[in-house]
Design a protein around this motif. Structure first.
Motif, short mmCIF file in Angstrom:
data_model
loop_
_atom_site.label_atom_id
_atom_site.label_comp_id
_atom_site.label_asym_id
_atom_site.label_seq_id
_atom_site.Cartn_x
_atom_site.Cartn_y
_atom_site.Cartn_z
N GLY A 1 -97.10 6.26 -71.98
CA GLY A 1 -96.11 5.11 -72.36
C GLY A 1 -96.84 3.26 -72.67
N ASN A 2 -95.72 3.19 -72.36
CA ASN A 2 -95.17 1.91 -73.04
C ASN A 2 -95.60 0.68 -71.44
OD1 ASN A 2 -92.94 0.87 -72.42
ND2 ASN A 2 -92.11 2.12 -73.59
N LEU B 1 -96.36 8.03 -67.72
CA LEU B 1 -97.89 7.67 -66.77
C LEU B 1 -97.35 6.19 -66.12
CD1 LEU B 1 -100.14 8.46 -65.11
CD2 LEU B 1 -101.80 6.74 -66.80
N GLN B 2 -96.88 5.21 -66.64
CA GLN B 2 -96.44 3.67 -65.95
C GLN B 2 -94.63 3.79 -66.14
OE1 GLN B 2 -98.01 0.18 -66.66
NE2 GLN B 2 -96.13 1.24 -65.01
N TRP C 1 -102.03 -5.03 -72.43
CA TRP C 1 -100.34 -5.35 -72.11
C TRP C 1 -100.32 -6.70 -71.07
CZ3 TRP C 1 -98.80 0.26 -69.99
CH2 TRP C 1 -98.96 1.43 -70.59
N HIS C 2 -98.69 -7.16 -70.79
CA HIS C 2 -98.55 -7.83 -70.12
C HIS C 2 -99.40 -9.01 -70.29
CE1 HIS C 2 -95.62 -6.19 -68.78
NE2 HIS C 2 -96.44 -5.02 -68.42
N ASP C 3 -99.88 -9.54 -71.60
CA ASP C 3 -101.14 -10.48 -71.89
C ASP C 3 -102.48 -10.28 -71.31
OD1 ASP C 3 -99.25 -12.18 -73.02
OD2 ASP C 3 -98.41 -12.87 -71.14
N GLY C 4 -102.73 -9.17 -70.78
CA GLY C 4 -104.12 -8.78 -70.28
C GLY C 4 -103.79 -8.66 -68.92
N SER C 5 -102.73 -8.42 -68.16
CA SER C 5 -102.52 -8.40 -66.68
C SER C 5 -103.10 -6.60 -66.70
CB SER C 5 -101.69 -8.85 -66.14
OG SER C 5 -101.31 -9.92 -65.83
N GLY C 6 -102.59 -5.86 -67.55
CA GLY C 6 -102.69 -4.37 -67.88
C GLY C 6 -101.74 -3.96 -66.96
N PHE C 7 -102.04 -2.41 -66.86
CA PHE C 7 -101.04 -1.64 -66.05
C PHE C 7 -100.39 -2.78 -64.74
CE2 PHE C 7 -100.25 2.19 -63.35
CZ PHE C 7 -100.02 3.29 -64.83
N ARG D 1 -108.27 7.13 -68.86
CA ARG D 1 -110.11 6.69 -69.24
C ARG D 1 -109.49 5.34 -69.61
NH1 ARG D 1 -111.71 10.09 -72.31
NH2 ARG D 1 -113.27 11.55 -70.89
N GLY D 2 -110.40 4.42 -68.97
CA GLY D 2 -110.26 2.75 -69.80
C GLY D 2 -109.01 2.11 -69.30
N LEU D 3 -108.65 2.71 -67.76
CA LEU D 3 -107.40 2.47 -67.37
C LEU D 3 -107.35 0.36 -67.07
CD1 LEU D 3 -104.58 2.56 -65.96
CD2 LEU D 3 -105.52 3.01 -64.01
N HIS D 4 -106.73 -0.51 -67.07
CA HIS D 4 -107.13 -1.89 -66.94
C HIS D 4 -105.90 -2.37 -66.29
CE1 HIS D 4 -108.62 -5.64 -67.68
NE2 HIS D 4 -107.63 -6.16 -67.99
N ILE D 5 -106.43 -2.99 -65.03
CA ILE D 5 -105.47 -4.39 -63.78
C ILE D 5 -105.92 -5.35 -63.66
CG2 ILE D 5 -104.02 -4.21 -62.23
CD1 ILE D 5 -104.15 -0.81 -62.24
N GLU D 6 -105.75 -6.67 -64.17
CA GLU D 6 -106.26 -7.82 -63.89
C GLU D 6 -105.23 -7.99 -62.86
OE1 GLU D 6 -108.13 -10.49 -63.49
OE2 GLU D 6 -109.33 -9.04 -64.25
N ARG D 7 -105.35 -8.08 -61.59
CA ARG D 7 -103.92 -8.71 -61.35
C ARG D 7 -104.83 -9.75 -59.90
NH1 ARG D 7 -98.96 -7.62 -63.23
NH2 ARG D 7 -99.06 -5.64 -64.60
N GLN D 8 -105.58 -10.75 -60.23
CA GLN D 8 -106.40 -11.30 -59.14
C GLN D 8 -105.23 -12.52 -58.27
OE1 GLN D 8 -109.33 -14.08 -60.50
NE2 GLN D 8 -109.37 -14.31 -58.77
N GLY D 9 -105.33 -12.13 -57.52
CA GLY D 9 -104.04 -13.49 -56.89
C GLY D 9 -103.24 -11.74 -55.72
#
Length: 747
Positions: free
Chosen positions: A469-470, A479-480, A504-510, A538-546
């Motif tokens: 998905g997008n 998936l998204q 995605w989302h400026d690096g915040s990811g999925f 494969r390669g799922l990225h989630i960067e949501r610190q805080g």
């Protein structure tokens, strides 16, 4: 009554008893013995009804003027070139012919009738290669029919016990349209042609046989347990287009067998908008059905295809078998295979994947295991690759389904898994039935997957996903897009490359599916089921610190996630962080794997951040986990009767306080049969500072039959160090651990 009369809504029943078996053709030879050309029935006399018998040359003419008539003959043989012609006042007339000959009757010439004929010889009947039989209905039996029941017009006809021979056909037997051909004997063999249209061909072998049904509608027949070995074998052609062909054998007594074998051609194609049926049946205890040759219940008239059933304690499908219920390019009918256990394997099983793939190209297939007297528990095993492009494959197991080879369904192919069908709720002998997927199940996107647990359980329809998905998808079609419907059931029909989420989302990811929260309170949860069907994300990225509740699923409640692998994932959040699920309440998690990295602040786990009242089975995590407090290789924290069984962790786990190789903190939970090979590192200076090879802290919890083999390292000024096989701090607990311990390493 013996309903050998034509017309709708007439019912019939036969009771036939056999006490012995005499070989009709010595040594199984197929060649018919030589018979004099002038041979005709001898000393025939009418014992009931009205008519007369006249012989002229090589022709015997029987004239029947009453609706029912019984003839007894000293012998009933027809030589080559000879003929018996039965003239009846109409097609509803019925004639019973009995012979007391101590040898089998031999039919090598022509037998014709305008109504129904029942031919009985308790020593057996042979139809030679030159024989021709034609009647409205024709019944041949080596039993004995009671006179009063034939004449009474009732629906029951009883055949008394006696010496019963075999029936063997190498000629041609034909019933009129809508008519009937019935063979009843302990041993039946066909090498010739038996044919009717929109009617039925029935063969029954057993000690006590009961036939019942509607002529033009549903047809049933049953064979009671037998005291002899019984066998039905077709090597010739049986055809009943628009009707039913049914072969059934039963012998239940210890040491006896009941065999139904086809290596010839059986056809029941659609005709006059009537679908055909083919039934090869034997008993579930000691019966066996061997499927070879051709079973054809296909459709060219738009009825949707026919029905084929092959049921017994053991069902074997030969590689050269052709089974079709096809409907000329459309989804066809159904082939039901109903054994006790059933194994699909390239060799040594009951059917190869290639044979099943071929059958699915022609129509839907349902494999339905049951519990019975044979060894086995009613399981279905898939150990060979299956490929199909349309139609439905249904695996319906009394207990469990185990899939260990790839299934590849394309286009409109559907898969249905029914397990635990031996009880209403799916509990078999106190254990919940399950389906296990240890290979990939490939399906097209759409509504192509369904499961059912227990015979009374609801059918669960899954939307199959094959795309990532997008970033903003809410379609419930990828998936998204699962964010668009948190109550639906989803399945993966293919591996998904999620590496694009890194941008995605400026690096915040999925965006996690569910888990939106305010002040640590979850506002939305995923409540459906998600089945990976053995596939990999494969390669799922989630960067949501805080942000709290981070994972593929941010929060799940009373849902289920299983059969999925996460590889090369990169997950980061605050509270409740896991590669698969951030926080799980009353959920079931089984057969999942992760080798990616997870970073968070509190309740951080390789698979699940925080568990509450949930169950985890056969799960593995092998990446690195880092958290400030409550960090575990599998789960960060397990609360409120969470049950973790047969799970393992590898890789590394590090944190400042309450760190465990498997679980960071276990509160009121149970860990059973688990292991950890993860290296645990406890560092920094916080108040609750403890680390263990299995768990950092347990409170009111139980650990049984579990072990750890990794290292536990402490750095800093102070702390509690738990060895590889135990925990560093516990309250009100029970431990039953494997004896593999090394002193913790302090630095």
């Amino acid at each position: 009554m013996l309903t050998i009369l034509r017309g709708a809504c007439h019912r019939f029943a036969f009771y036939i008893a056999f006490t012995g078996l005499s070989a009709l053709i010595p040594g199984g030879a197929s060649a018919a013995p030589e018979v004099e050309t002038a041979v005709l029935p001898v000393n025939g006399r009418i014992v009931f009804g009205e008519g007369h018998i006249q012989a002229v040359g090589q022709t015997l003419t029987i004239s029947q003027t009453s609706s029912r008539m019984i003839i007894e003959c000293e012998s009933f043989d027809i030589g080559v070139g000879a003929a018996v012609i039965i003239r009846q006042s109409d097609a509803l007339c019925a004639l019973l012919i009995r012979t007391g000959k101590s040898e089998p009757s031999e039919i090598h010439g022509r037998l014709s009738a305008e109504g129904a004929v029942v031919l009985v010889n308790r020593s057996g009947i042979l139809f030679g290669a030159m024989s021709q039989v034609k009647a409205t209905e024709f019944i041949a039996s080596s039993g004995s029919i009671r006179e009063k029941e034939f004449l009474s017009g009732e629906t029951v006809c009883t055949l008394s016990p006696g010496l019963s021979g075999s029936l063997w056909n190498a000629g041609r037997i034909e019933a009129a349209a809508g008519g009937l051909v019935v063979f009843i004997a302990p041993r039946i063999e066909n090498e010739g042609v038996i044919e009717t249209s929109t009617g039925s061909v029935l063969m029954a072998a057993g000690d006590l046989v009961r036939l019942a049904g509607e002529w033009t509608e549903i047809l049933e027949f049953h064979a009671a347990p037998g005291r002899i070995d019984v066998r039905i074998e077709n090597r010739g052609v049986i055809r009943a287009d628009g009707g039913t062909v049914a072969l059934r054998a039963a012998a239940v007594e210890e040491g006896r067998t009941a065999m139904v074998i086809n290596s010839g051609i059986i056809e029941a194609n659609a005709l006059s908008n009537r679908a055909g049926r083919i039934l090869l049946l034997s008993d579930a205890l000691r019966g066996e059905v061997i499927v070879g040759g051709t079973l054809d219940a296909s459709d060219s008239e738009g009825t949707g295809g026919g029905f084929i059933e092959t049921s017994a304690g053991k069902v074997s499908v030969e590689d050269n078998a052709r089974v079709t219920t096809g409907a000329h390019g459309r989804s066809g009918g159904l082939w039901l295979i109903d054994p006790v256990d059933f194994t699909i394997a390239s060799s040594g099983g009951d059917m190869t994947g290639e044979a099943l793939s071929g059958a699915l190209a022609e129509g839907s297939v349902r494999i339905e295991s049951s519990a019975g007297g044979r060894s086995g528990q009613g399981d279905i095993f898939v150990n060979d690759k299956i490929i199909w492009a349309r139609n439905t494959l249904t695996l319906s197991a009394f207990r469990n389904i185990e899939i260990d080879s790839d299934l590849s369904g394309s286009e409109e192919a559907r898969l249905i898994l029914e397990y635990g069908q031996g009880s209403g709720d799916g509990m078999i002998d106190g254990t919940r039935a399950e389906y296990l997927i240890r290979a990939s199940v490939n399906l097209s996107a759409g509504d192509h997957f369904q499961t059912r647990c227990g015979s009374e359980g609801p059918a669960m329809d899954f939307r199959v996903l094959t795309r990532l998905g997008n970033p903003d998808s809410r379609t419930a079609e990828d998936l998204q897009g699962m964010l668009g419907d948190l109550t639906r059931h989803y399945a993966l029909g293919a591996d998904i490359d999620a590496s694009a989420t890194r941008s995605w989302h400026d690096g915040s990811g999925f965006e996690p599916v569910g888990g939106d929260e305010i002040d640590y309170r979850v506002r939305d949860r995923f409540t459906g089921h998600f089945d990976g069907l053995g596939h990999t994300i494969r390669g799922l990225h989630i960067e949501r610190q805080g942000r709290n509740f981070i994972g593929l699923f941010g929060a799940i409640e009373e849902g289920c996630v299983g059969h999925v692998r996460l590889e090369q994932a990169s997950i980061r959040g605050s509270f409740g962080v896991g590669a698969l699920i951030g926080t799980a309440a009353k959920a079931r998690i089984e057969n999942v794997f992760n080798d990616g990295d997870v970073i968070g602040e509190q309740s951080v786990g390789g698979l699940v951040g925080h568990c509450s009242g949930s169950n985890m089975y056969s799960c593995t995590s092998g990446g690195s986990v880092s958290g400030a407090v409550e960090a575990g290789g599998l789960a960060g924290s397990a609360w409120e009767e969470t049950h973790i069984e047969d799970c393992s962790s590898m890789g590394t786990v590090s944190g400042n306080g309450i760190v465990g190789g498997l679980v960071g903190k276990a509160n009121g939970s149970e860990i059973h049969g688990c292991s950890s090979g993860a290296d645990v590192a406890l560092n920094g200076q916080v108040g609750d500072r403890c680390g263990g090879g299995l768990a950092g802290e347990i409170n009111g919890s139980t650990i049984r039959g579990s072990e750890s083999t990794g290292n536990v390292m402490l750095t800093g000024l102070y702390g509690y160090g738990g060895g590889p096989g135990w925990c560093s701090r516990w309250f009100d607990h029970f431990l039953e651990l494997e004896h593999r311990r090394r002193d913790p390493e302090h630095r």
